[in-house]
Enzyme design. Sequence first.
Site, PDB file in Angstrom:
ATOM      1  CB  SER A 120      -0.156 -29.314 -36.363  1.00  0.00           C
ATOM      2  OG  SER A 120       0.427 -29.367 -35.086  1.00  0.00           O
TER       3      SER A 120
HETATM    4  N1  SAH Z   1       3.007 -33.841 -33.296  1.00  0.00           N
HETATM    5  C1  SAH Z   1       1.642 -34.267 -33.077  1.00  0.00           C
HETATM    6  C2  SAH Z   1       0.735 -33.186 -32.532  1.00  0.00           C
HETATM    7  C3  SAH Z   1       1.164 -32.692 -31.236  1.00  0.00           C
HETATM    8  S1  SAH Z   1      -0.084 -32.106 -30.128  1.00  0.00           S
HETATM    9  C4  SAH Z   1       1.031 -34.848 -34.308  1.00  0.00           C
HETATM   10  O1  SAH Z   1       1.681 -34.890 -35.367  1.00  0.00           O
HETATM   11  O2  SAH Z   1      -0.103 -35.333 -34.225  1.00  0.00           O
HETATM   12  C5  SAH Z   1       0.980 -31.976 -28.730  1.00  0.00           C
HETATM   13  C6  SAH Z   1       1.273 -33.299 -28.069  1.00  0.00           C
HETATM   14  O3  SAH Z   1       2.260 -33.074 -27.070  1.00  0.00           O
HETATM   15  C7  SAH Z   1       0.074 -33.900 -27.356  1.00  0.00           C
HETATM   16  O4  SAH Z   1      -0.122 -35.213 -27.797  1.00  0.00           O
HETATM   17  C8  SAH Z   1       0.473 -33.861 -25.880  1.00  0.00           C
HETATM   18  O5  SAH Z   1      -0.049 -34.934 -25.134  1.00  0.00           O
HETATM   19  C9  SAH Z   1       1.980 -33.934 -25.988  1.00  0.00           C
HETATM   20  N2  SAH Z   1       2.757 -33.446 -24.826  1.00  0.00           N
HETATM   21  C10 SAH Z   1       2.547 -32.365 -24.055  1.00  0.00           C
HETATM   22  N3  SAH Z   1       3.499 -32.235 -23.110  1.00  0.00           N
HETATM   23  C11 SAH Z   1       4.352 -33.288 -23.291  1.00  0.00           C
HETATM   24  C12 SAH Z   1       5.543 -33.727 -22.635  1.00  0.00           C
HETATM   25  N4  SAH Z   1       6.067 -33.066 -21.587  1.00  0.00           N
HETATM   26  N5  SAH Z   1       6.156 -34.845 -23.089  1.00  0.00           N
HETATM   27  C13 SAH Z   1       5.652 -35.537 -24.151  1.00  0.00           C
HETATM   28  N6  SAH Z   1       4.523 -35.172 -24.803  1.00  0.00           N
HETATM   29  C14 SAH Z   1       3.888 -34.066 -24.390  1.00  0.00           C
END
Ligand code: SAH
Length: 222
Positions: A63
Site C-alpha cells: 500500500s
Molecule cells: N499488508 C501488505 C499489503 C497487502 S496486499 C503490505 O504491507 O505489504 C494484500 C495481500 O493480501 C496480498 O499479499 C494477498 O496475497 C493477500 N491475501 C489475499 N487474500 C488473502 C487471504 N485469504 N489470506 C491471506 N492473505 C491474503
Amino acid sequence: MKDFRAEKERLIDKYRRSGYAKDEKAFKAFMQVPREKFIPERLESSAYLDHPLPLMSTGQTISAPHMTIMILDYLELKPGLKILEIGAGSGYQAALIAAIVADNDAPGHVFSIEIVPELVDFARNNLLKANYSQAVTVIKGDGTLGYEDEAPYDRIIITAAGPIVPPPLIKQLRISGTLVMPLGRPGLWQQMTRFRKINETETVKESLSSVAFVPLRGKHGV
Ligand code: SAH
C-alpha cells in the site's frame, strides 16, 4: 546505502498538514521502519513516493505510505497489544504495527497470514532484514479462517478487500477489540470500516474512508 530520512520527513509533514493521521506513534513508526527493505530492490529509489508498488509479479501491491499510516491510526494501537493481520504481502504494514505494539520490548506481537506462498517467504525475509522478525510471525494460509492458536486478538486488520467480515475473525477478536477492513466488492472503491466487538454476538460498525485494495481471497473472501 541511501539515507531516506529527508524523504520520510517530507511525507510526515504533508500528513500532519492534511490531517491524514493524528497519531504521533504512527509517525514515529514510519520514521523507524525502512520501507525500502520491503520492496523489490530495483524499486528502492521509489520507496517514499506516495503510491502503491507492485510485489514482484504476484499482482499484489504494498500500500501507499499514507494508507499504511492511516491504518495505524484506525487501529488505535498501544504497546503490548496482540494483533492479527490478514495479507502480509511485503511484511511492511506488520513491521509498522510491531514498531508500536512491541516498542521498547513491550510484549505486543503481530501474527500475519499470507495466502501466496512466494510472498510468505518474501515477507519473512524482509522482516529479517529490517530487524522485525522477533515481533512479527508470518503464517502461510487462508487468513479468512483466522489463526485460532493465538486468539483472542486485541486488533485485527485485513489489508485486502472483501464483501463481508469473515465470521471466524469476529470470533477470534477480543471483546472491546476492533477489526478494520476495506469492506465492499474489489474493483473500484471500498469503504474502510471499523467493527468494535461489544459482546459475543454484537459489533458496532463505523465507516472511515474510501479506499482501493486488492481482493481478499479464501473461504470467506470473494
Ligand atoms: N499488508 C501488505 C499489503 C497487502 S496486499 C503490505 O504491507 O505489504 C494484500 C495481500 O493480501 C496480498 O499479499 C494477498 O496475497 C493477500 N491475501 C489475499 N487474500 C488473502 C487471504 N485469504 N489470506 C491471506 N492473505 C491474503
